[in-house]
Design a protein around this motif. Sequence first.
Motif, PDB file in Angstrom:
ATOM      1  N   ASP A 129       0.832  -1.209   0.000  1.00  0.00           N
ATOM      2  CA  ASP A 129       0.000   0.000   0.000  1.00  0.00           C
ATOM      3  C   ASP A 129       0.865   1.257   0.000  1.00  0.00           C
ATOM      4  O   ASP A 129       0.596   2.223  -0.722  1.00  0.00           O
ATOM      5  CB  ASP A 129      -0.939  -0.001   1.214  1.00  0.00           C
ATOM      6  N   ASP A 130       1.934   1.220   0.818  1.00  0.00           N
ATOM      7  CA  ASP A 130       2.842   2.384   0.898  1.00  0.00           C
ATOM      8  C   ASP A 130       3.492   2.687  -0.446  1.00  0.00           C
ATOM      9  O   ASP A 130       3.689   3.848  -0.804  1.00  0.00           O
ATOM     10  CB  ASP A 130       3.952   2.134   1.929  1.00  0.00           C
ATOM     11  N   LEU A 131       3.875   1.606  -1.151  1.00  0.00           N
ATOM     12  CA  LEU A 131       4.636   1.801  -2.398  1.00  0.00           C
ATOM     13  C   LEU A 131       3.734   1.954  -3.625  1.00  0.00           C
ATOM     14  O   LEU A 131       4.224   2.242  -4.719  1.00  0.00           O
ATOM     15  CB  LEU A 131       5.593   0.617  -2.622  1.00  0.00           C
ATOM     16  N   ALA A 132       2.448   1.749  -3.401  1.00  0.00           N
ATOM     17  CA  ALA A 132       1.519   1.824  -4.544  1.00  0.00           C
ATOM     18  C   ALA A 132       1.672   3.176  -5.244  1.00  0.00           C
ATOM     19  O   ALA A 132       1.828   4.204  -4.605  1.00  0.00           O
ATOM     20  CB  ALA A 132       0.082   1.647  -4.057  1.00  0.00           C
ATOM     21  N   GLY A 133       1.647   3.141  -6.563  1.00  0.00           N
ATOM     22  CA  GLY A 133       1.931   4.378  -7.306  1.00  0.00           C
ATOM     23  C   GLY A 133       3.324   4.331  -7.877  1.00  0.00           C
ATOM     24  O   GLY A 133       3.522   4.596  -9.058  1.00  0.00           O
ATOM     25  N   ASP A 134       4.316   3.909  -7.018  1.00  0.00           N
ATOM     26  CA  ASP A 134       5.690   3.757  -7.516  1.00  0.00           C
ATOM     27  C   ASP A 134       5.949   2.339  -8.001  1.00  0.00           C
ATOM     28  O   ASP A 134       6.485   2.112  -9.075  1.00  0.00           O
ATOM     29  CB  ASP A 134       6.699   4.081  -6.416  1.00  0.00           C
TER      30      ASP A 134
END
Lengths: 337, 327
Positions: free
Chosen positions: B220-225
């Motif tokens: 979830d934290d890295l989502a997007g990257d």
Amino acid sequence: MSVLDEVPATEADSAVPDSAALYRTIRFIRRFEERAVELVKAGEIRSGIHPCIGQEAVAAGAVATLDADDVVLSSHRGHGHLLAKGCDPARLMAELAGRATGIDRGRGGSFHPSDFSANVFNATGTVGHGAAIAAGIGWAAATAGSPRVVLSFFGDGAVSQGALLEGFNLAALWRLPVVYVCENNGYATTLPAGAAIAGTVVGRGEAFGIPSSSVDGQDAETVYAAVREAVVRARSGGGPSLLEMRTYRYHGHHTFELKTRLRYREQSEVDSWLGRDPLLIQAARVAEDERARVDAEVEARLDEVVRFAVASPYPDPATATDHLHADGLRPRPGSAR
Amino acid sequence: MPKLSYLKALHRALRDEMDRDESVFVLGEDMNFALTNTTSGFLDRFGADRVLEMPLSEQGFTNFATGAALAGRRPVVEFQIPFLLLLVFEQITNQANKFLLMSGGQRSVPVTYLMPAGGHRPGWGAQHSDQPYSLFAHMGVKTVLPATPTDAYGLLTTAIRDDDPVVVIGPLACLGVREDVDHADLVPVPLGKGRIHRAGTDVTLVATGHLVHEAIAVADDLAGDISVEVFDPRTVYPFDWDLLAESVGRTGRLVVADDTNRFSGLGAEVLATAAEELPLRVPPKRVSRPDGAVVGAAPELDAVLQPTREQIADAVRSVLKESGWGA
């Protein structure tokens, strides 16, 4: 067909042992083991065996007190227990010889055979650890309202195992229908019992309040009387018993001693125990013509047994991972696909 | 929808199986007071014949369970502390798990070994914080490590119904996990089937036990990257290699977050298998406890040896930075 097929079905209810039947069982076990040792020498039984020659009266006398539904837990020196309980000798010999027709399809071998058709549940290779397994089987029977009794065999080496004492504790705590039979043949492999056991074998049972006694294990009828009392107690809700059977093995711990010639026993000691051969003690109670008839039958049967075993096919290596899991789950192979 | 906690899910699975099948019974220490809360209320519901209070004889009562199973019962043995599974390692791996084969298939041993608080216990020190699931997998014992309440319910249910010995480890760090659950969705979960918690395309992140939740947080934290696929095997043995192959086949990258010791741990096995069989584009990474981790009692000495969310995130980022083998 079992070695005991001719034993009267009412025997287990009898306070008086059937001398001829006990002779037949002892004779059968003795000759079965001697034939097995020959098969070891001939390379047919590749694991070697732990012969029970000299200890046959314990197996014969103790198991003769049981009903068909009663359970036996055996040890690594257990062929006599299985034969006395009614295991098919041909399939047992085939098992020792690692054949596909063995009672365990070649998976149990000489050291840990089981035969659920005869209610021999297992012979665990972990010395002394059958005691609590016996308690669990006994508990399952007692809670189901079954009259089943469990006879748990082990050797003198087992009495130094904590797990054995844990089994005693559970069986005594809950008065479970278990009869513990210690076959004290004087040696745990090479270690004399006197150098291994502080206190006594029966003291192990007495500490838990278990009725315990030491019995002449060379006399099948003495064994029978002692075990019968314990079985009656167990079946009537009186809880476990411990019986130390003073006995002796005439052969080495394992047939490897045929080659290694370990010298941990004096010949004079062996000779003195040969003077109390359980086969001869029981033979003296049976008429000579009856003995001759039994002996001939045993030889004829064992000829068939050996023929069956050595003629049987080896297991197919492709089945090596059969029976690992109840649902047929197979492990990944050990080399790359 | 009602919230179900992990611990309550274990409780409910065991209770439902005991309701359903009279051959099922539970044994363990401090049962009369349901010390672990797994069996709260069981004594009243099922009676002392099916809720067995055991003396401190773990080897004895584990063998006792084997005997009862050979006689047709389905015991569930509860252990309070993970090292007890090491004390009874012989009874499980060398006896219960070998009897079916040794008997040539005559009789199986349907025992469930339930460790409802495995793994890291802050402040409890060296002998109370083990996580032994890799050892049972090494010995070929069916072993499950559910991460969520629904999987805890489903896998414990299946373990009890399975005809083989099954080790069920509920990580302590998962016991408080709660999940919105429709009780109709509480169903058996098959052994050997993994679960994709987050679908992703850049990297397959295998995580076990409580690390599943850390892995989901990382995803979830890295989502997007970075698009992280979170793979929870749920069953350690047999491992769902097919689902792993499918996932890595898509991502080409692999990180394993494993709560066992590094040397010969589950993570080592996953990486070795991936190296042999899967189309990895870059070297894989794993996050685990150190080799042979023995933790001190002071939390400062303990936490520093545990796998963390940050380590997992770093490992994920690093495999994305790799441009390829040998580059």
